[in-house]
Scaffold this motif. Structure first.
Motif, PDB file in Angstrom:
ATOM      1  N   ALA A   1       0.829  -1.204   0.000  1.00  0.00           N
ATOM      2  CA  ALA A   1       0.000   0.000   0.000  1.00  0.00           C
ATOM      3  C   ALA A   1       0.865   1.256   0.000  1.00  0.00           C
ATOM      4  O   ALA A   1       0.590   2.223  -0.720  1.00  0.00           O
ATOM      5  CB  ALA A   1      -0.937  -0.007   1.200  1.00  0.00           C
ATOM      6  N   ASN A   2       1.935   1.242   0.775  1.00  0.00           N
ATOM      7  CA  ASN A   2       2.823   2.402   0.852  1.00  0.00           C
ATOM      8  C   ASN A   2       3.564   2.643  -0.459  1.00  0.00           C
ATOM      9  O   ASN A   2       3.947   3.779  -0.762  1.00  0.00           O
ATOM     10  CB  ASN A   2       3.831   2.217   1.985  1.00  0.00           C
ATOM     11  CG  ASN A   2       3.180   2.273   3.354  1.00  0.00           C
ATOM     12  OD1 ASN A   2       2.103   2.833   3.519  1.00  0.00           O
ATOM     13  ND2 ASN A   2       3.824   1.672   4.352  1.00  0.00           N
ATOM     14  N   ALA A   3       3.785   1.574  -1.232  1.00  0.00           N
ATOM     15  CA  ALA A   3       4.490   1.685  -2.515  1.00  0.00           C
ATOM     16  C   ALA A   3       3.544   1.920  -3.686  1.00  0.00           C
ATOM     17  O   ALA A   3       3.999   2.122  -4.813  1.00  0.00           O
ATOM     18  CB  ALA A   3       5.322   0.427  -2.766  1.00  0.00           C
ATOM     19  N   GLY A   4       2.256   1.854  -3.444  1.00  0.00           N
ATOM     20  CA  GLY A   4       1.293   2.038  -4.520  1.00  0.00           C
ATOM     21  C   GLY A   4       1.116   0.831  -5.407  1.00  0.00           C
ATOM     22  O   GLY A   4       0.730   0.958  -6.574  1.00  0.00           O
ATOM     23  N   THR A   5       1.358  -0.358  -4.869  1.00  0.00           N
ATOM     24  CA  THR A   5       1.178  -1.587  -5.636  1.00  0.00           C
ATOM     25  C   THR A   5       0.003  -2.390  -5.078  1.00  0.00           C
ATOM     26  O   THR A   5      -0.470  -2.137  -3.974  1.00  0.00           O
ATOM     27  CB  THR A   5       2.434  -2.476  -5.603  1.00  0.00           C
ATOM     28  OG1 THR A   5       2.514  -3.152  -4.330  1.00  0.00           O
ATOM     29  CG2 THR A   5       3.699  -1.654  -5.815  1.00  0.00           C
ATOM     30  N   ALA A   6      -0.431  -3.370  -5.844  1.00  0.00           N
ATOM     31  CA  ALA A   6      -1.451  -4.298  -5.370  1.00  0.00           C
ATOM     32  C   ALA A   6      -0.830  -5.329  -4.446  1.00  0.00           C
ATOM     33  O   ALA A   6       0.387  -5.539  -4.442  1.00  0.00           O
ATOM     34  CB  ALA A   6      -2.115  -4.986  -6.555  1.00  0.00           C
ATOM     35  N   ALA A   7      -1.677  -5.998  -3.661  1.00  0.00           N
ATOM     36  CA  ALA A   7      -1.198  -7.023  -2.737  1.00  0.00           C
ATOM     37  C   ALA A   7      -2.170  -8.185  -2.695  1.00  0.00           C
ATOM     38  O   ALA A   7      -3.384  -8.013  -2.860  1.00  0.00           O
ATOM     39  CB  ALA A   7      -1.015  -6.445  -1.341  1.00  0.00           C
ATOM     40  N   LEU A   8      -1.617  -9.359  -2.465  1.00  0.00           N
ATOM     41  CA  LEU A   8      -2.398 -10.582  -2.273  1.00  0.00           C
ATOM     42  C   LEU A   8      -1.878 -11.264  -1.016  1.00  0.00           C
ATOM     43  O   LEU A   8      -0.664 -11.385  -0.833  1.00  0.00           O
ATOM     44  CB  LEU A   8      -2.269 -11.500  -3.485  1.00  0.00           C
ATOM     45  CG  LEU A   8      -3.083 -12.795  -3.458  1.00  0.00           C
ATOM     46  CD1 LEU A   8      -3.578 -13.141  -4.866  1.00  0.00           C
ATOM     47  CD2 LEU A   8      -2.272 -13.954  -2.901  1.00  0.00           C
ATOM     48  N   ALA A   9      -2.788 -11.680  -0.145  1.00  0.00           N
ATOM     49  CA  ALA A   9      -2.407 -12.313   1.118  1.00  0.00           C
ATOM     50  C   ALA A   9      -2.526 -13.827   1.015  1.00  0.00           C
ATOM     51  O   ALA A   9      -3.456 -14.347   0.391  1.00  0.00           O
ATOM     52  CB  ALA A   9      -3.293 -11.812   2.246  1.00  0.00           C
ATOM     53  N   VAL A  10      -1.572 -14.520   1.636  1.00  0.00           N
ATOM     54  CA  VAL A  10      -1.684 -15.964   1.823  1.00  0.00           C
ATOM     55  C   VAL A  10      -1.803 -16.238   3.314  1.00  0.00           C
ATOM     56  O   VAL A  10      -1.184 -15.558   4.132  1.00  0.00           O
ATOM     57  CB  VAL A  10      -0.496 -16.730   1.206  1.00  0.00           C
ATOM     58  CG1 VAL A  10      -0.539 -16.639  -0.319  1.00  0.00           C
ATOM     59  CG2 VAL A  10       0.840 -16.209   1.722  1.00  0.00           C
ATOM     60  N   THR A  11      -2.593 -17.239   3.654  1.00  0.00           N
ATOM     61  CA  THR A  11      -2.942 -17.463   5.059  1.00  0.00           C
ATOM     62  C   THR A  11      -2.179 -18.630   5.681  1.00  0.00           C
ATOM     63  O   THR A  11      -2.559 -19.115   6.744  1.00  0.00           O
ATOM     64  CB  THR A  11      -4.456 -17.706   5.183  1.00  0.00           C
ATOM     65  OG1 THR A  11      -4.821 -18.871   4.426  1.00  0.00           O
ATOM     66  CG2 THR A  11      -5.238 -16.522   4.654  1.00  0.00           C
ATOM     67  N   CYS A  12      -1.093 -19.049   5.043  1.00  0.00           N
ATOM     68  CA  CYS A  12      -0.326 -20.200   5.527  1.00  0.00           C
ATOM     69  C   CYS A  12       0.819 -19.805   6.441  1.00  0.00           C
ATOM     70  O   CYS A  12       1.571 -20.672   6.906  1.00  0.00           O
ATOM     71  CB  CYS A  12       0.228 -20.972   4.330  1.00  0.00           C
ATOM     72  SG  CYS A  12       1.166 -19.935   3.174  1.00  0.00           S
TER      73      CYS A  12
END
Length: 219
Positions: free
Chosen positions: A177-188
């Protein structure tokens, strides 16, 4: 894949590509006991995963003097290195990286590990050949500061909007978010689902094995 949304995929390392969460948290707890500090809870010991070591220890134990932090870090490294060769990749990581390379993606790593530790881990896992670049916490600012991502973006000449950060902690999601990119979370990995949900992300996956399928149709 001419209509794909991203050109560069940046992976966190611990808890995202490799199943190291328990060893890191346990090593932090053992190190604290060694130097006579209160042993952090499992939740707190996992929370700091992804941060640079000094930042992690400062968050857990604020107000120590430099010598105390150094002793704590040295004990942590001792316990971690005893077993780091036993850490396994998550399922299908190698196959995923091979597939993403075939699909034409640039690949990188942004990690809280130190350079020496990441290079050793990449060598042990035989994964270095799949990544176009890597950044470590001892080379620039630690997460969630955006500098690691910004340096990768600059080096690989990709627009921030064309970058996807994949990680298992809020530190990864906040950095994106701070870099202005998208993110995807993994829950492992290290942070629980309810905590990950509180930060900006496009999706949550159980692990990275489903990433290629998500990129093809889940966006």
């Amino acid at each position: 894949m001419t209509n794909r949304a991203f050109d560069l995929i940046v992976f966190d390392w611990d808890g995202t590509l490799i199943d190291s969460t328990a060893l890191i948290a346990g090593s932090v707890q053992l190190a604290a006991a060694d130097v006579g500090l209160p042993v952090p809870s499992d939740e707190d010991a996992k929370h700091i995963i992804g941060l640079g070591l000094l930042q992690a220890m400062t968050w857990l134990f604020p107000g120590l003097n430099p010598e105390q932090y150094q002793a704590l870090i040295e004990r942590y490294r001792l316990h971690y290195l005893k077993r780091d060769s036993e850490i396994a990749l998550f399922s299908n990581v190698r196959e995923l990286l091979i597939g993403l390379r075939k699909d034409g993606y640039l690949l990188a790593v942004a990690t809280g590990k130190a350079r020496q530790a990441l290079d050793r881990a990449l060598l042990q896992a035989d994964l270095a050949k799949y990544f176009d670049s890597t950044r470590c916490a001892d080379e620039t600012f630690s997460k969630p500061h955006p500098q690691m991502l910004l340096e990768l973006i600059d080096e690989l000449m990709v627009e921030p909007a064309r970058v996807l950060m994949v990680g298992d902690t809020t530190h990864d999601l906040q950095m994106a978010a701070n870099a202005g990119t998208a993110a995807l979370a993994v829950t492992c990995g290290a942070h629980p689902n309810e905590v990950l949900r509180s930060e900006p992300h496009l999706a949550m996956l159980p692990d990275v094995s489903g990433l290629r399928e998500w990129l093809r149709g889940g966006q």
